[in-house]
Design a protein around this motif. Structure first.
Motif, PDB file in Angstrom:
ATOM      1  N   MET A 159     -46.654 -23.689 -55.479  1.00  0.00           N
ATOM      2  CA  MET A 159     -45.809 -24.289 -54.472  1.00  0.00           C
ATOM      3  C   MET A 159     -46.474 -25.555 -53.957  1.00  0.00           C
ATOM      4  O   MET A 159     -47.680 -25.714 -54.058  1.00  0.00           O
ATOM      5  N   LYS A 160     -45.649 -26.423 -53.391  1.00  0.00           N
ATOM      6  CA  LYS A 160     -46.136 -27.693 -52.864  1.00  0.00           C
ATOM      7  C   LYS A 160     -45.649 -27.882 -51.431  1.00  0.00           C
ATOM      8  O   LYS A 160     -44.540 -27.453 -51.080  1.00  0.00           O
ATOM      9  N   LYS A 161     -46.491 -28.518 -50.625  1.00  0.00           N
ATOM     10  CA  LYS A 161     -46.085 -28.946 -49.290  1.00  0.00           C
ATOM     11  C   LYS A 161     -45.904 -30.452 -49.351  1.00  0.00           C
ATOM     12  O   LYS A 161     -46.797 -31.170 -49.803  1.00  0.00           O
ATOM     13  N   ILE A 162     -44.759 -30.909 -48.910  1.00  0.00           N
ATOM     14  CA  ILE A 162     -44.468 -32.346 -48.880  1.00  0.00           C
ATOM     15  C   ILE A 162     -44.389 -32.772 -47.430  1.00  0.00           C
ATOM     16  O   ILE A 162     -43.646 -32.181 -46.642  1.00  0.00           O
ATOM     17  N   GLU A 163     -45.173 -33.774 -47.069  1.00  0.00           N
ATOM     18  CA  GLU A 163     -45.099 -34.391 -45.750  1.00  0.00           C
ATOM     19  C   GLU A 163     -44.608 -35.815 -45.956  1.00  0.00           C
ATOM     20  O   GLU A 163     -45.185 -36.566 -46.745  1.00  0.00           O
ATOM     21  N   ALA A 164     -43.553 -36.173 -45.268  1.00  0.00           N
ATOM     22  CA  ALA A 164     -43.003 -37.523 -45.373  1.00  0.00           C
ATOM     23  C   ALA A 164     -42.962 -38.148 -43.988  1.00  0.00           C
ATOM     24  O   ALA A 164     -42.482 -37.529 -43.039  1.00  0.00           O
ATOM     25  N   ILE A 165     -43.470 -39.357 -43.880  1.00  0.00           N
ATOM     26  CA  ILE A 165     -43.408 -40.140 -42.655  1.00  0.00           C
ATOM     27  C   ILE A 165     -42.347 -41.203 -42.892  1.00  0.00           C
ATOM     28  O   ILE A 165     -42.481 -42.021 -43.809  1.00  0.00           O
ATOM     29  N   ILE A 166     -41.282 -41.185 -42.081  1.00  0.00           N
ATOM     30  CA  ILE A 166     -40.156 -42.096 -42.309  1.00  0.00           C
ATOM     31  C   ILE A 166     -39.731 -42.762 -41.008  1.00  0.00           C
ATOM     32  O   ILE A 166     -40.139 -42.354 -39.927  1.00  0.00           O
ATOM     33  N   LYS A 167     -38.873 -43.757 -41.132  1.00  0.00           N
ATOM     34  CA  LYS A 167     -38.294 -44.412 -39.955  1.00  0.00           C
ATOM     35  C   LYS A 167     -37.316 -43.448 -39.289  1.00  0.00           C
ATOM     36  O   LYS A 167     -36.590 -42.716 -39.980  1.00  0.00           O
ATOM     37  N   PRO A 168     -37.275 -43.432 -37.960  1.00  0.00           N
ATOM     38  CA  PRO A 168     -36.437 -42.461 -37.248  1.00  0.00           C
ATOM     39  C   PRO A 168     -34.955 -42.498 -37.620  1.00  0.00           C
ATOM     40  O   PRO A 168     -34.318 -41.461 -37.749  1.00  0.00           O
ATOM     41  N   PHE A 169     -34.397 -43.670 -37.832  1.00  0.00           N
ATOM     42  CA  PHE A 169     -32.960 -43.763 -38.108  1.00  0.00           C
ATOM     43  C   PHE A 169     -32.586 -43.275 -39.509  1.00  0.00           C
ATOM     44  O   PHE A 169     -31.408 -43.116 -39.823  1.00  0.00           O
ATOM     45  N   LYS A 170     -33.575 -42.986 -40.346  1.00  0.00           N
ATOM     46  CA  LYS A 170     -33.325 -42.458 -41.691  1.00  0.00           C
ATOM     47  C   LYS A 170     -33.321 -40.929 -41.741  1.00  0.00           C
ATOM     48  O   LYS A 170     -33.022 -40.344 -42.768  1.00  0.00           O
ATOM     49  N   LEU A 171     -33.642 -40.267 -40.627  1.00  0.00           N
ATOM     50  CA  LEU A 171     -33.816 -38.813 -40.634  1.00  0.00           C
ATOM     51  C   LEU A 171     -32.579 -38.058 -41.104  1.00  0.00           C
ATOM     52  O   LEU A 171     -32.674 -37.185 -41.961  1.00  0.00           O
ATOM     53  N   ASP A 172     -31.415 -38.366 -40.567  1.00  0.00           N
ATOM     54  CA  ASP A 172     -30.204 -37.626 -40.953  1.00  0.00           C
ATOM     55  C   ASP A 172     -29.887 -37.786 -42.436  1.00  0.00           C
ATOM     56  O   ASP A 172     -29.523 -36.817 -43.102  1.00  0.00           O
ATOM     57  N   ASP A 173     -30.033 -38.993 -42.960  1.00  0.00           N
ATOM     58  CA  ASP A 173     -29.777 -39.221 -44.386  1.00  0.00           C
ATOM     59  C   ASP A 173     -30.750 -38.427 -45.253  1.00  0.00           C
ATOM     60  O   ASP A 173     -30.349 -37.816 -46.247  1.00  0.00           O
ATOM     61  N   VAL A 174     -32.025 -38.408 -44.867  1.00  0.00           N
ATOM     62  CA  VAL A 174     -33.034 -37.669 -45.633  1.00  0.00           C
ATOM     63  C   VAL A 174     -32.761 -36.173 -45.553  1.00  0.00           C
ATOM     64  O   VAL A 174     -32.833 -35.466 -46.560  1.00  0.00           O
ATOM     65  N   ARG A 175     -32.418 -35.676 -44.373  1.00  0.00           N
ATOM     66  CA  ARG A 175     -32.118 -34.250 -44.207  1.00  0.00           C
ATOM     67  C   ARG A 175     -30.958 -33.827 -45.102  1.00  0.00           C
ATOM     68  O   ARG A 175     -31.014 -32.804 -45.792  1.00  0.00           O
ATOM     69  N   GLU A 176     -29.891 -34.628 -45.126  1.00  0.00           N
ATOM     70  CA  GLU A 176     -28.736 -34.310 -45.972  1.00  0.00           C
ATOM     71  C   GLU A 176     -29.090 -34.351 -47.453  1.00  0.00           C
ATOM     72  O   GLU A 176     -28.670 -33.484 -48.225  1.00  0.00           O
ATOM     73  N   ALA A 177     -29.878 -35.340 -47.859  1.00  0.00           N
ATOM     74  CA  ALA A 177     -30.279 -35.449 -49.264  1.00  0.00           C
ATOM     75  C   ALA A 177     -31.154 -34.273 -49.685  1.00  0.00           C
ATOM     76  O   ALA A 177     -31.012 -33.747 -50.793  1.00  0.00           O
ATOM     77  N   LEU A 178     -32.045 -33.838 -48.800  1.00  0.00           N
ATOM     78  CA  LEU A 178     -32.885 -32.679 -49.110  1.00  0.00           C
ATOM     79  C   LEU A 178     -32.053 -31.404 -49.201  1.00  0.00           C
ATOM     80  O   LEU A 178     -32.301 -30.559 -50.066  1.00  0.00           O
ATOM     81  N   ALA A 179     -31.058 -31.255 -48.336  1.00  0.00           N
ATOM     82  CA  ALA A 179     -30.176 -30.088 -48.399  1.00  0.00           C
ATOM     83  C   ALA A 179     -29.434 -30.064 -49.739  1.00  0.00           C
ATOM     84  O   ALA A 179     -29.318 -29.014 -50.375  1.00  0.00           O
ATOM     85  N   GLU A 180     -28.961 -31.231 -50.184  1.00  0.00           N
ATOM     86  CA  GLU A 180     -28.273 -31.315 -51.476  1.00  0.00           C
ATOM     87  C   GLU A 180     -29.217 -30.998 -52.632  1.00  0.00           C
ATOM     88  O   GLU A 180     -28.796 -30.492 -53.666  1.00  0.00           O
ATOM     89  N   ALA A 181     -30.518 -31.279 -52.455  1.00  0.00           N
ATOM     90  CA  ALA A 181     -31.516 -30.991 -53.487  1.00  0.00           C
ATOM     91  C   ALA A 181     -31.971 -29.536 -53.460  1.00  0.00           C
ATOM     92  O   ALA A 181     -32.818 -29.127 -54.243  1.00  0.00           O
ATOM     93  N   GLY A 182     -31.441 -28.739 -52.520  1.00  0.00           N
ATOM     94  CA  GLY A 182     -31.754 -27.314 -52.478  1.00  0.00           C
ATOM     95  C   GLY A 182     -32.856 -26.915 -51.521  1.00  0.00           C
ATOM     96  O   GLY A 182     -33.301 -25.770 -51.529  1.00  0.00           O
TER      97      GLY A 182
END
Length: 112
Positions: free
Chosen positions: A1-24
């Motif tokens: 298993m892997k732990k992924i930590e991503a540091i992103i711009k705040p306004f990108k959070l919702d888009d990243v969350r949705e993309a991760l949900a689509e990726a399972g």
């Protein structure tokens, strides 16, 4: 298993969350953090006075995924968090030795 930590711009959070949900990806931890890299902060003006903002607001996403899901999750983060400008963030990937679900005692991939 892997732990992924991503540091992103705040306004990108919702888009990243949705993309991760689509990726399972079924769960994540999100924290508001502050920091800087090559971006080094910036100068702002408040009531006529200039001041330096050294630590910029960012969001930190932490997820644990199977080895098979890792590349899909990284790709989802890259695709949605990338603007092409300085300060887009970083992704860190770590090996996870063991995961235990406290409520049931399930371990490893069953616990994620």
């Amino acid at each position: 298993m892997k732990k992924i930590e991503a540091i992103i711009k705040p306004f990108k959070l919702d888009d990243v969350r949705e993309a991760l949900a689509e990726a399972g990806v079924t769960g994540m931890t999100v924290s508001e953090v502050r920091g800087f890299g090559r971006q080094k902060g910036h100068t702002e003006l408040y009531r006529g006075a200039e001041y330096q903002v050294d630590f910029l607001p960012k969001m930190k996403i932490e997820i644990v995924v199977s080895n098979e899901q890792c590349e899909m999750a990284i790709e989802a983060i890259m695709r949605t968090a990338q603007s092409g400008k300085i300060g887009d963030g970083k992704i860190f990937v770590f090996d996870v030795e063991r995961v235990i679900r406290i409520r049931t005692g399930e371990e490893d991939e069953d616990a994620v």
